[in-house]
Design a protein around this motif. Structure first.
Motif, PDB file in Angstrom:
ATOM      1  N   THR A 141     174.939 -53.048 -14.835  1.00 47.46           N
ATOM      2  CA  THR A 141     175.479 -52.593 -16.123  1.00 47.46           C
ATOM      3  C   THR A 141     174.528 -51.610 -16.803  1.00 47.46           C
ATOM      4  N   THR A 142     173.242 -51.720 -16.548  1.00 48.04           N
ATOM      5  CA  THR A 142     172.274 -50.693 -16.916  1.00 48.04           C
ATOM      6  C   THR A 142     171.693 -50.156 -15.615  1.00 48.04           C
ATOM      7  N   VAL A 143     172.053 -48.933 -15.260  1.00 48.58           N
ATOM      8  CA  VAL A 143     171.703 -48.382 -13.948  1.00 48.58           C
ATOM      9  C   VAL A 143     170.279 -47.826 -13.981  1.00 48.58           C
ATOM     10  N   PRO A 144     169.398 -48.308 -13.109  1.00 44.65           N
ATOM     11  CA  PRO A 144     168.016 -47.807 -13.099  1.00 44.65           C
ATOM     12  C   PRO A 144     167.867 -46.526 -12.289  1.00 44.65           C
ATOM     13  N   SER A 145     166.880 -45.743 -12.645  1.00 49.80           N
ATOM     14  CA  SER A 145     166.472 -44.590 -11.847  1.00 49.80           C
ATOM     15  C   SER A 145     165.437 -45.051 -10.826  1.00 49.80           C
ATOM     16  N   GLN A 146     165.043 -44.130  -9.946  1.00 46.63           N
ATOM     17  CA  GLN A 146     164.007 -44.481  -8.978  1.00 46.63           C
ATOM     18  C   GLN A 146     162.693 -44.804  -9.689  1.00 46.63           C
ATOM     19  N   ASP A 147     162.396 -44.078 -10.753  1.00 48.55           N
ATOM     20  CA  ASP A 147     161.186 -44.374 -11.526  1.00 48.55           C
ATOM     21  C   ASP A 147     161.271 -45.762 -12.159  1.00 48.55           C
ATOM     22  N   ASP A 148     162.447 -46.124 -12.630  1.00 48.76           N
ATOM     23  CA  ASP A 148     162.624 -47.466 -13.198  1.00 48.76           C
ATOM     24  C   ASP A 148     162.349 -48.545 -12.154  1.00 48.76           C
ATOM     25  N   LEU A 149     162.855 -48.324 -10.937  1.00 50.84           N
ATOM     26  CA  LEU A 149     162.622 -49.289  -9.865  1.00 50.84           C
ATOM     27  C   LEU A 149     161.129 -49.406  -9.562  1.00 50.84           C
ATOM     28  N   TYR A 150     160.466 -48.270  -9.483  1.00 56.51           N
ATOM     29  CA  TYR A 150     159.028 -48.269  -9.236  1.00 56.51           C
ATOM     30  C   TYR A 150     158.291 -49.064 -10.318  1.00 56.51           C
ATOM     31  N   ASN A 151     158.640 -48.818 -11.577  1.00 55.91           N
ATOM     32  CA  ASN A 151     157.974 -49.520 -12.682  1.00 55.91           C
ATOM     33  C   ASN A 151     158.247 -51.020 -12.637  1.00 55.91           C
ATOM     34  N   MET A 152     159.440 -51.408 -12.221  1.00 53.77           N
ATOM     35  CA  MET A 152     159.748 -52.839 -12.098  1.00 53.77           C
ATOM     36  C   MET A 152     158.893 -53.476 -11.008  1.00 53.77           C
ATOM     37  N   TYR A 153     158.723 -52.796  -9.895  1.00 58.67           N
ATOM     38  CA  TYR A 153     157.851 -53.317  -8.839  1.00 58.67           C
ATOM     39  C   TYR A 153     156.421 -53.514  -9.380  1.00 58.67           C
ATOM     40  N   VAL A 154     155.912 -52.479 -10.040  1.00 56.58           N
ATOM     41  CA  VAL A 154     154.543 -52.541 -10.529  1.00 56.58           C
ATOM     42  C   VAL A 154     154.375 -53.697 -11.516  1.00 56.58           C
ATOM     43  N   GLN A 155     155.307 -53.814 -12.471  1.00 57.31           N
ATOM     44  CA  GLN A 155     155.220 -54.874 -13.476  1.00 57.31           C
ATOM     45  C   GLN A 155     155.317 -56.259 -12.837  1.00 57.31           C
ATOM     46  N   SER A 156     156.128 -56.371 -11.808  1.00 56.94           N
ATOM     47  CA  SER A 156     156.344 -57.665 -11.173  1.00 56.94           C
ATOM     48  C   SER A 156     155.103 -58.173 -10.469  1.00 56.94           C
ATOM     49  N   PHE A 157     154.270 -57.251  -9.971  1.00 55.59           N
ATOM     50  CA  PHE A 157     153.109 -57.658  -9.178  1.00 55.59           C
ATOM     51  C   PHE A 157     151.798 -57.429  -9.905  1.00 55.59           C
ATOM     52  N   SER A 170     169.023 -66.174  -9.418  1.00 56.96           N
ATOM     53  CA  SER A 170     169.155 -64.723  -9.366  1.00 56.96           C
ATOM     54  C   SER A 170     170.613 -64.312  -9.184  1.00 56.96           C
ATOM     55  N   HIS A 171     171.335 -65.015  -8.320  1.00 64.54           N
ATOM     56  CA  HIS A 171     172.750 -64.710  -8.128  1.00 64.54           C
ATOM     57  C   HIS A 171     173.521 -64.842  -9.442  1.00 64.54           C
ATOM     58  N   ALA A 172     173.279 -65.939 -10.150  1.00 63.76           N
ATOM     59  CA  ALA A 172     174.018 -66.180 -11.390  1.00 63.76           C
ATOM     60  C   ALA A 172     173.679 -65.136 -12.458  1.00 63.76           C
ATOM     61  N   ILE A 173     172.390 -64.845 -12.608  1.00 59.20           N
ATOM     62  CA  ILE A 173     171.972 -63.867 -13.618  1.00 59.20           C
ATOM     63  C   ILE A 173     172.468 -62.470 -13.266  1.00 59.20           C
ATOM     64  N   GLU A 174     172.294 -62.071 -12.011  1.00 62.15           N
ATOM     65  CA  GLU A 174     172.767 -60.744 -11.599  1.00 62.15           C
ATOM     66  C   GLU A 174     174.282 -60.641 -11.748  1.00 62.15           C
ATOM     67  N   GLY A 194     163.011 -63.650  -7.077  1.00 61.51           N
ATOM     68  CA  GLY A 194     162.389 -64.237  -8.250  1.00 61.51           C
ATOM     69  C   GLY A 194     161.194 -63.463  -8.758  1.00 61.51           C
ATOM     70  N   LEU A 195     160.423 -62.882  -7.868  1.00 56.68           N
ATOM     71  CA  LEU A 195     159.278 -62.085  -8.283  1.00 56.68           C
ATOM     72  C   LEU A 195     159.687 -60.865  -9.100  1.00 56.68           C
ATOM     73  N   LEU A 196     160.905 -60.391  -8.871  1.00 56.79           N
ATOM     74  CA  LEU A 196     161.399 -59.181  -9.531  1.00 56.79           C
ATOM     75  C   LEU A 196     162.271 -59.449 -10.754  1.00 56.79           C
ATOM     76  N   LEU A 197     162.744 -60.677 -10.889  1.00 56.99           N
ATOM     77  CA  LEU A 197     163.827 -60.959 -11.830  1.00 56.99           C
ATOM     78  C   LEU A 197     163.447 -60.740 -13.286  1.00 56.99           C
ATOM     79  N   ALA A 198     162.265 -61.176 -13.697  1.00 52.75           N
ATOM     80  CA  ALA A 198     161.861 -61.021 -15.093  1.00 52.75           C
ATOM     81  C   ALA A 198     161.706 -59.549 -15.464  1.00 52.75           C
ATOM     82  N   SER A 199     161.166 -58.750 -14.543  1.00 58.28           N
ATOM     83  CA  SER A 199     161.022 -57.315 -14.821  1.00 58.28           C
ATOM     84  C   SER A 199     162.375 -56.638 -14.935  1.00 58.28           C
ATOM     85  N   PHE A 200     163.345 -57.096 -14.139  1.00 57.33           N
ATOM     86  CA  PHE A 200     164.690 -56.535 -14.233  1.00 57.33           C
ATOM     87  C   PHE A 200     165.317 -56.871 -15.586  1.00 57.33           C
ATOM     88  N   LEU A 201     165.128 -58.084 -16.066  1.00 58.86           N
ATOM     89  CA  LEU A 201     165.663 -58.444 -17.380  1.00 58.86           C
ATOM     90  C   LEU A 201     164.982 -57.629 -18.485  1.00 58.86           C
TER      91      LEU A 201
END
Length: 366
Positions: A349-365, A195-199, A280-287
């Motif tokens: 480099t791509t700045v998320p909104s609060q809605d984007d963060l919420y959607n990433m959480y949902v997709q991750s779980f 995660s450190h390397a990818i981020e 790690g649970l969040l990383l794929a959704s962030f990509l």
């Protein structure tokens, strides 16, 4: 091309590096405070190696072994008071991210009287006890960074002290100390480093040097995915992982982290999910989120990993992590509201909104 690169830490990565370099301890003082947890440093032999080296050099020491998992402000203040009581003139931190981060805060607070409201912001003076760090997990990279991450109950999250003062003077890195780690810990810490390397590559502060280091780190970790999945983490695998972890630590020392970390902090604070697992649970959704605006950058990352798409990456992570924790929709909304205010968000480099963060959480779980 504009590149800024600064690493004041002397890095010695070698088998039996503590014994081979015992004379270096004399450069730092006459009384060491060893900061560690209750059990692991004793079990893996690192504490014995350090105390033997100090004794051989005629250096006194005291041991503060009360570091908590995800250390609190109160925990490091206790350690700083112990350092003063024992007249320590340098600090040796042994362990994973928690003991190393605690060591940094203790070294700072032993010299500076900082109230809680100034601990994470400063201003700081230049006084700090010299730091030597020995990682015994392969994930955090704290041995080469200027960060100390502490549990911050006021913010209901984890918060970083970030100042060049916290760069260790010396990092002694030996993969043998990770040989007895449980497979689950090995996986969680390896994915933390990944995660450190990818981020780092998806940070606004990335540069040509940090990208080279990040790519090397990613390759070393990914080549061991099959070992992690099969539980065959031999000496070669562990050497790869601790090397990769240190490289990824150097990366984030320059780039910082992104939304993945500030989102993960809520998972750790409220559900006690291990930090590396949370990332790690969040990383794929962030990509997948970043891919919408940065398809070439994400394609490059996937090519480095030898994966076809973000779905394949998610599948590998799901197999590594197994069954996921149960988190409610209301919690996702709360966590998104907390994360959006973190400084890591602007680092993307791509700045998320609060809605984007919420959607990433949902997709991750899901």
């Amino acid at each position: 091309m504009s590149v800024h690169f600064f690493l004041p830490t002397r890095v010695l990565l070698d088998e039996d590096c503590v014994r081979k370099n015992a004379s270096l301890f004399k450069e730092f003082g006459t009384k060491a405070l060893i900061v560690t947890g209750k059990h692991s440093a004793r079990a893996n032999g690192s504490l014995q190696d350090v105390t033997d080296a100090l004794t051989a050099q005629g250096i006194g020491f005291a041991i503060f072994d009360k570091v908590e998992t995800n250390p609190t402000i109160a925990n490091v203040r206790e350690g700083a008071a112990f350092a003063k009581q024992n007249n320590a003139d340098f600090v040796i931190g042994i362990g994973g991210g928690s003991p190393m981060d605690a060591s940094k805060a203790i070294a700072l607070l032993a010299c500076q009287n900082l109230p809680d409201q100034m601990l994470f912001t400063g201003p700081y003076t230049q006084q700090i006890l010299p730091l030597i760090l020995l990682p015994t997990t392969a994930g955090t990279g704290s041995e080469v960074t200027q960060y100390s991450i502490l549990t911050n109950d006021l913010a209901q999250s984890k918060t970083s002290i970030a100042t060049p003062l916290l760069f260790p003077k010396l990092a002694l890195i030996d993969a043998k100390y990770t040989s007895g780690l449980p497979l689950r810990t090995t996986i969680n810490t390896a994915i933390d480093a990944l995660s450190h390397a990818i981020e780092g590559m998806l940070s606004t502060k990335a540069n040509a040097i940090t990208n080279l280091l990040a790519e090397e780190s990613i390759r070393k970790i990914v080549r061991n995915f099959s070992n992690l999945l099969n539980g065959t983490t031999d000496a070669s695998c562990r050497a790869d992982l601790i090397y990769a972890s240190t490289l990824a630590g150097i990366v984030i020392a320059h780039t910082g982290t992104t939304a993945v970390h500030c989102m993960g902090y809520s998972l750790t604070y409220f559900h006690h999910i291990d930090h590396g697992r949370a990332n790690g649970l969040l990383l794929a959704s962030f990509l997948a989120f970043a891919e919408k605006q940065q398809p070439e950058a994400i394609r490059h990352l996937l090519n480095i990993m030898g994966l076809e798409d973000t779905a394949a990456f998610r599948d590998v992570l799901n197999r590594l992590f197994g069954e996921k924790e149960k988190i409610t929709n209301e919690e996702f909304q709360k966590f998104s509201g907390l994360a959006i205010h973190a400084k890591n968000i602007a680092n993307c480099t791509t700045v998320p909104s609060q809605d984007d963060l919420y959607n990433m959480y949902v997709q991750s779980f899901s």
